[in-house]
Structure formats: C-alpha cells, structure tokens
Design a protein around this motif. Structure first.
Motif, short mmCIF file in Angstrom:
data_model
loop_
_atom_site.label_atom_id
_atom_site.label_comp_id
_atom_site.label_asym_id
_atom_site.label_seq_id
_atom_site.Cartn_x
_atom_site.Cartn_y
_atom_site.Cartn_z
N VAL A 81 -12.69 -1.02 -27.31
CA VAL A 81 -13.89 -0.85 -26.48
C VAL A 81 -15.15 -0.72 -27.34
N SER A 82 -16.15 -1.52 -26.96
CA SER A 82 -17.42 -1.52 -27.71
C SER A 82 -18.47 -0.65 -27.02
N GLY A 83 -18.17 -0.18 -25.79
CA GLY A 83 -19.17 0.55 -25.01
C GLY A 83 -19.95 -0.36 -24.08
N GLY A 84 -19.71 -1.68 -24.20
CA GLY A 84 -20.36 -2.66 -23.33
C GLY A 84 -19.61 -2.83 -22.02
N LYS A 85 -20.18 -3.64 -21.13
CA LYS A 85 -19.62 -3.78 -19.78
C LYS A 85 -18.22 -4.41 -19.76
N ASP A 86 -18.00 -5.42 -20.63
CA ASP A 86 -16.73 -6.14 -20.57
C ASP A 86 -15.55 -5.26 -20.93
N SER A 87 -15.64 -4.64 -22.11
CA SER A 87 -14.48 -3.88 -22.56
C SER A 87 -14.26 -2.62 -21.71
N LEU A 88 -15.34 -1.99 -21.22
CA LEU A 88 -15.13 -0.82 -20.36
C LEU A 88 -14.60 -1.23 -18.99
N ALA A 141 -5.38 -0.07 -36.79
CA ALA A 141 -5.33 1.06 -35.86
C ALA A 141 -4.12 0.93 -34.94
N ALA A 142 -3.83 -0.29 -34.50
CA ALA A 142 -2.67 -0.50 -33.62
C ALA A 142 -1.39 -0.11 -34.35
N GLN A 143 -1.29 -0.52 -35.61
CA GLN A 143 -0.10 -0.17 -36.41
C GLN A 143 0.00 1.34 -36.58
N ASP A 144 -1.09 1.97 -36.92
CA ASP A 144 -1.09 3.43 -37.11
C ASP A 144 -0.64 4.15 -35.84
N GLN A 145 -1.03 3.59 -34.70
CA GLN A 145 -0.69 4.22 -33.42
C GLN A 145 0.70 3.80 -32.92
N GLY A 146 1.31 2.86 -33.61
CA GLY A 146 2.61 2.33 -33.17
C GLY A 146 2.49 1.53 -31.88
N ILE A 147 1.37 0.82 -31.74
CA ILE A 147 1.13 0.00 -30.54
C ILE A 147 1.21 -1.47 -30.93
N ALA A 148 1.90 -2.27 -30.11
CA ALA A 148 2.18 -3.66 -30.51
C ALA A 148 1.16 -4.66 -29.99
N VAL A 149 0.21 -4.21 -29.17
CA VAL A 149 -0.72 -5.19 -28.60
C VAL A 149 -2.14 -4.60 -28.49
N VAL A 150 -3.12 -5.44 -28.88
CA VAL A 150 -4.54 -5.05 -28.75
C VAL A 150 -5.18 -5.95 -27.71
N ALA A 151 -5.88 -5.32 -26.75
CA ALA A 151 -6.59 -6.09 -25.74
C ALA A 151 -8.09 -5.98 -25.99
N THR A 152 -8.80 -7.11 -25.94
CA THR A 152 -10.25 -7.10 -26.09
C THR A 152 -10.91 -7.58 -24.81
N GLY A 153 -12.23 -7.32 -24.71
CA GLY A 153 -12.95 -7.64 -23.48
C GLY A 153 -13.58 -9.02 -23.44
N HIS A 154 -13.14 -9.93 -24.30
CA HIS A 154 -13.71 -11.29 -24.29
C HIS A 154 -13.61 -11.90 -22.89
N ASN A 155 -14.73 -12.43 -22.41
CA ASN A 155 -14.74 -13.01 -21.06
C ASN A 155 -14.84 -14.54 -21.11
N LEU A 156 -14.93 -15.14 -19.95
CA LEU A 156 -15.00 -16.61 -19.85
C LEU A 156 -16.18 -17.17 -20.63
N ASP A 157 -17.33 -16.52 -20.54
CA ASP A 157 -18.52 -16.99 -21.26
C ASP A 157 -18.32 -16.92 -22.78
N ASP A 158 -17.72 -15.82 -23.25
CA ASP A 158 -17.45 -15.68 -24.69
C ASP A 158 -16.52 -16.79 -25.16
N GLU A 159 -15.46 -16.98 -24.41
CA GLU A 159 -14.44 -17.94 -24.82
C GLU A 159 -14.95 -19.38 -24.76
N ALA A 160 -15.72 -19.70 -23.70
CA ALA A 160 -16.27 -21.05 -23.60
C ALA A 160 -17.29 -21.28 -24.71
#
Ligand code: AMP
Ligand code: FES
Ligand code: ZN
Length: 300
Positions: A54-61, A144-163
C-alpha cells in the motif's frame, strides 16, 4: 441517468461497459471485477496470507479494502521512501486505514535498507528517481514477503497503469518487458514470491469512485518526482483515445494479454542465481539492489 441494475439514480456512468450504477451496485460491480481477476489468474486463495503493498493512494487502499471485505487474510506493507512530506502523509494514511480496519501493517524504510532515502539515491545515481525507487520497491516487497512467510504480494496497479506500461513497452518494442506484463507473475525461484494485480480490470476513475463511495481517506497528491514522467504522457494519450472510443484501453490491454503476450514468451528463460552478497535472486552475481546500496555508501 439510471442504474443499469436497479433503475435507481446512478452516480457513475461506465461507457466502456455501456452501464451506469448507483453506489451499492457500483461497489458490487467493483468487487465482481476483483473476484474475476483473482479467479481467472488464480492469484490466491482464502487459505493463504496475502501481502498488500500500500502506497497510501486510492488504488492500493481500495484494493486492501476489497480484500479485507472479501475475507482474505491480509497484511499491509508500506515502503517508506523518505520523499519529504509526501512520504510522511502517505504513511499516515496507511496507518490510519490499518488501525480503522484492525489489520496488520508492516513498514519498511528504504533509508534503512539502501542506506539513504529516495531523494539521495536520485542524486547519487544521477538517474531518474523512479529507476532506483522502482528497483528498491520490487526488492523490498519480495524481501518483506519472505520475512513475513507470505508467498504472494498484491499491488494496486489498475487498468490505466497496465495499459500505459504496455503502451510504453510497445512504443520502444521492449520485447523483454512484454512477457513480464501480466496481472499475475508466478514464482520462478524459491526466493521469488508471486506478484499479482487484482485491480487490472478496473480503471483509475473507477478506483477513485470506489475509494470515494467507501469513504477511504487516501493521499491525492502524486509523488513529487512523478511530474513529467513518460508514464503520465502515455496515460494522457490513452485517455484521449478512450474519450474518442470507449473501451480502447481495455481492448488494448486485454487483447494483448489474450492474443499477443504468448508470442513474446521466451522458452530460453534467464538463469537465476542467488546474489553472493544478500542471497536474493539475480541474473548476475551481485544483484542490482546491492550494487545500488554500494553506490550510495561510496557516495557517503
Ligand atoms: P506506482 O508505481 O506508484 O504506480 O504504484 C503501483 C503500486 O505499487 C501501488 O498500487 C502499490 O500497490 C505499490 N506501491 C507503490 N508505492 C508503494 C509504497 N511506498 N509502499 C508500498 N507499496 C507501494
Ligand atoms: Fe518512486 Fe516517486 S520516485 S514513487
Ligand atoms: Zn543482493
């Protein structure tokens, strides 16, 4: 304007879907799109923990909000880039969100990990700030994911970012970048976690509307270094195309994912080694992150 679902009064028209929604039906639409993304790319299940960057922006929150609401076991990750007031305020939004929802938030400081915050990295490397910053973000998310023992990271990239990213890669025919452009990247090494983008089906306008309807307090300002970035120019170009023909962005990205991406997949995948310094994954001997922190240390 009437809601396509309930015929009540609509708050938002979605031209590319030929639809309009009232607030509750828009939230339902939004969640459906996220559900569809998770299902289609088998991003994660309810039985595993998910690290939400989370960056504090609208997408990730907005993303974190949906995942909590859908009953996923989430932990937030905020990377403090040390970019003046922007970082102070965005961090505060993430902390307030985590507290209000009663969910854990992990904070990692770039200055602690690299030896200096992003503005100093920018001076030392004499490269656009986003290059050292992007490199550090990817590295620290994985760590951070490894330290937490978490296998997946989700980001807030949206359609506009990806396009916009796809547009940039195609404009320069960066054929190496094209196979990596995907809503879900599998782990290709035991030390690399999965990376997923559950908002890839939703536009920036839609994530803003969702954050508004859900009363999420997010930071509106962009990173001060983002001004003039090519990604912004690409977004503007795509917005003009979208205006002229609704669905243009969607068709560009989804058409690529369904029809073109497989053609760029490389059979001779790069060999991955472990960095001799930090043990993280690299294609060389010392990883780019360790080289960056060396450069920062040398500069004092
Ligand atoms: P950006 O590259 O700024 O467009 O951000 C894309 C995604 O990366 C966001 O939606 C977040 O999921 C993640 N992200 C960006 N900045 C941060 C940060 N400072 N801390 C944690 N995650 C971030
Ligand atoms: Fe990385 Fe702005 S330079 S977020
Ligand atoms: Zn390293």
């Amino acid at each position: 304007m009437k809601c396509t679902k309930c015929k009540g009064s609509a708050i938002l028209e979605l031209r590319r879907h030929n639809a309009a929604f009232c607030a509750p039906d828009f939230v339902a639409f939004f969640k459906n799109q996220v559900r569809e993304a998770i299902r289609k790319y088998r991003m994660f299940s309810h039985d595993e923990r998910v690290l939400v960057a989370v960056s504090g922006g609208k997408d990730s929150l907005a993303l974190w909000d949906v995942l909590i609401d859908e009953g996923y076991d989430t932990t937030g990750l905020y990377l403090d880039l040390g970019i003046f007031d922007y970082s102070v305020e965005s961090k505060a939004r993430c902390e307030a969100f985590a507290t209000s929802r009663g969910v854990p938030l992990v904070i990692s400081r770039v200055a602690d990990e690299v030896g200096a915050p992003v503005p100093v990295i920018k001076q030392v490397t004499r490269r656009p700030p986003c290059s050292g910053c992007g490199l550090s973000k990817r590295y620290l998310m994985n760590k951070a994911a490894q330290d937490q023992g978490i296998a997946v990271v989700a980001t807030g990239h949206n359609l506009d970012d990806e396009a916009a990213t796809l547009f940039g890669s195609v404009m320069h025919w960066q054929t190496d970048a094209l196979p990596r452009q995907s809503p879900a990247l599998a782990s290709t090494h035991p030390k690399l976690v999965r990376r997923v983008k559950p908002l890839y089906r939703l536009s920036e306008r839609e994530t803003a509307a969702y954050a508004f309807v859900r009363k999420i307090d997010y930071i509106v300002d962009e990173c001060p270094f983002a001004k003039g970035a090519t990604s912004i120019t690409h977004k503007e170009t795509l917005n003009r195309m979208e205006e002229a023909s609704p669905g243009a962005k969607h068709n560009f990205l989804f058409g690529f994912l369904e029809k073109a991406r497989p053609a760029f997949e490389r059979i001779d995948g790069v060999t991955l080694n472990e960095c001799t310094r930090c043990g993280q994954v690299t294609s060389g001997t010392v990883c780019a992150f360790c080289k960056l922190s060396d450069q920062v240390k040398r500069a004092g």
